[in-house]
Design an enzyme around this catalytic site. Sequence first.
Site, PDB file in Angstrom:
ATOM      1  N   CYS A  67     -21.887  -2.593  16.154  1.00 29.65           N
ATOM      2  CA  CYS A  67     -20.537  -2.050  15.980  1.00 29.65           C
ATOM      3  C   CYS A  67     -20.513  -1.008  14.864  1.00 29.65           C
ATOM      4  O   CYS A  67     -21.031  -1.239  13.774  1.00 29.65           O
ATOM      5  CB  CYS A  67     -19.578  -3.188  15.650  1.00 29.65           C
ATOM      6  SG  CYS A  67     -17.891  -2.664  15.327  1.00 29.65           S
ATOM      7  N   CYS A 103     -14.676  -2.468  19.182  1.00 26.88           N
ATOM      8  CA  CYS A 103     -16.075  -2.905  19.313  1.00 26.88           C
ATOM      9  C   CYS A 103     -16.184  -4.088  20.271  1.00 26.88           C
ATOM     10  O   CYS A 103     -17.107  -4.159  21.078  1.00 26.88           O
ATOM     11  CB  CYS A 103     -16.632  -3.313  17.950  1.00 26.88           C
ATOM     12  SG  CYS A 103     -17.115  -1.913  16.945  1.00 26.88           S
ATOM     13  N   CYS A 175      10.051  -0.118   2.343  1.00 30.37           N
ATOM     14  CA  CYS A 175       8.944  -0.744   1.601  1.00 30.37           C
ATOM     15  C   CYS A 175       9.120  -0.430   0.117  1.00 30.37           C
ATOM     16  O   CYS A 175       8.851  -1.255  -0.761  1.00 30.37           O
ATOM     17  CB  CYS A 175       7.604  -0.196   2.061  1.00 30.37           C
ATOM     18  SG  CYS A 175       7.311  -0.285   3.817  1.00 30.37           S
ATOM     19  N   CYS A 178      11.127  -2.572  -2.717  1.00 27.92           N
ATOM     20  CA  CYS A 178      10.464  -3.603  -3.522  1.00 27.92           C
ATOM     21  C   CYS A 178       9.200  -3.078  -4.190  1.00 27.92           C
ATOM     22  O   CYS A 178       8.842  -3.510  -5.273  1.00 27.92           O
ATOM     23  CB  CYS A 178      10.087  -4.798  -2.649  1.00 27.92           C
ATOM     24  SG  CYS A 178      11.490  -5.675  -1.962  1.00 27.92           S
ATOM     25  N   HIS A 179       8.504  -2.171  -3.519  1.00 28.52           N
ATOM     26  CA  HIS A 179       7.167  -1.793  -3.991  1.00 28.52           C
ATOM     27  C   HIS A 179       7.106  -0.365  -4.516  1.00 28.52           C
ATOM     28  O   HIS A 179       6.054   0.262  -4.496  1.00 28.52           O
ATOM     29  CB  HIS A 179       6.152  -1.968  -2.861  1.00 28.52           C
ATOM     30  CG  HIS A 179       5.876  -3.404  -2.522  1.00 28.52           C
ATOM     31  ND1 HIS A 179       5.210  -4.252  -3.364  1.00 28.52           N
ATOM     32  CD2 HIS A 179       6.199  -4.146  -1.442  1.00 28.52           C
ATOM     33  CE1 HIS A 179       5.116  -5.444  -2.795  1.00 28.52           C
ATOM     34  NE2 HIS A 179       5.722  -5.410  -1.639  1.00 28.52           N
ATOM     35  N   ARG A 223       0.201  -9.076   7.282  1.00 26.16           N
ATOM     36  CA  ARG A 223       0.915  -8.911   6.015  1.00 26.16           C
ATOM     37  C   ARG A 223       2.003  -7.836   6.132  1.00 26.16           C
ATOM     38  O   ARG A 223       3.111  -8.015   5.650  1.00 26.16           O
ATOM     39  CB  ARG A 223      -0.085  -8.532   4.907  1.00 26.16           C
ATOM     40  CG  ARG A 223       0.569  -8.417   3.538  1.00 26.16           C
ATOM     41  CD  ARG A 223       1.085  -9.782   3.110  1.00 26.16           C
ATOM     42  NE  ARG A 223       2.018  -9.713   1.983  1.00 26.16           N
ATOM     43  CZ  ARG A 223       3.323  -9.537   2.082  1.00 26.16           C
ATOM     44  NH1 ARG A 223       3.878  -9.347   3.266  1.00 26.16           N
ATOM     45  NH2 ARG A 223       4.082  -9.536   1.018  1.00 26.16           N
ATOM     46  N   CYS A 227       6.223  -7.996   5.826  1.00 22.25           N
ATOM     47  CA  CYS A 227       7.101  -7.114   5.047  1.00 22.25           C
ATOM     48  C   CYS A 227       8.267  -6.651   5.922  1.00 22.25           C
ATOM     49  O   CYS A 227       9.414  -6.621   5.486  1.00 22.25           O
ATOM     50  CB  CYS A 227       6.335  -5.906   4.529  1.00 22.25           C
ATOM     51  SG  CYS A 227       5.585  -6.201   2.928  1.00 22.25           S
TER      52      CYS A 227
END
Lengths: 266, 103
Positions: A67, A103, A175, A178-179, A223, A227
């Site tokens: 791969c 792959c 996003c 908060c970030h 993840r 969010c």
Amino acid sequence: MRTSKIALAIALAGVAAGVAAQKSATQAIDEYRAMLADGNPADLFEAKGESLWKQKRGPKSASLEACDLGKGPGVVKGAFVELPRYFADTGKVQDLETRLITCMERLQGFNAAEIAKTPFGKGEMANVTALATFVAAESKGLPFNLPQAHPQEKTFYEAGKRLFFMRGGTHDFSCATCHGEDGKRIRLQDLPNLTKNPGDGVGFAAWPAYRVSNGQMWSMQLRLNDCYRQQRFPYPEFGSDALTALSTYLGVNAKGAKSAAPAIKR
Amino acid sequence: MADPMRIRAQSQGGNAVVRVLMSHEMETGQRKDSAGKTIPAWHITNVTATHNGKPVLNAEWGPAVAKNPFLQFTVKGAKAGDKIAVTWKDNKGDTRTDEAAVS
């Protein structure tokens, strides 16, 4: 006059005590994390991923050892810190998980669309997460250095930036809500500032990670979906360009930060 | 077949500190799935450890142990190069043994 001075002194003492208590709570969490990190169950997924990588599987009964994750066929070390990147054979910018599925389709004969539809933690998708954990772990400690030479990679960065600042959903969140600033927290969780380094080196560099609260291994795609869930916004589809663009934006911002994946999270 | 364990054994002042990470669902039998049906219990019931083939630990476990359990214990008098083997059995009859050398 005298009384107001005393009142002020008491108020100042109160602030000082508040700061001290806050600091000790953060410290306590750090200590708790250090305890968890000894015996991180992500190791189990890493071992599983490694055996899956070498095992002959699928309709074509082939292993993934040929791969190409961007550094040539079979090169795993250092691949994670340069993803997402442009791949000439698919003509697309791909992140680690979608590349692994490519792959699996080309070498092993699995049905890529079917895997992409499988829920996280089930069937072949659980294997993709384990493989991603293994590939990420092989680059632990290496600095992020995402390529930005191809025009598509630049486009994905710009698109990711827009998505990061795009507000939507019932809470009108992006996003960046908060970030986008230093020193923000949700309850006791410190939120890294993902628009710059070192914030991104903490946030982006730590996934895939094992979540103690639900005993699951979480990939970057999952993840990011979480969010969006917290924004009360529909999830982008697995492997969609939107998620790859966001990953590209975060990954480029993390340039130079050392990869800590697979990490452990509360 | 069950996934492998991770065993680390380090010699420390004439003893060996063994840390084991097991891969197991540890389903309690108390939970219900989205359809409201009880998820059957599936957990480790017995853990044994040997030091150069001699039993040093025998533990009975139940549903109260967490998913992907972490176990740490000290083997008295174990030296570098000694073999530590850990075996678990679960209530479905599945079993897994892994071995590590003390470093």
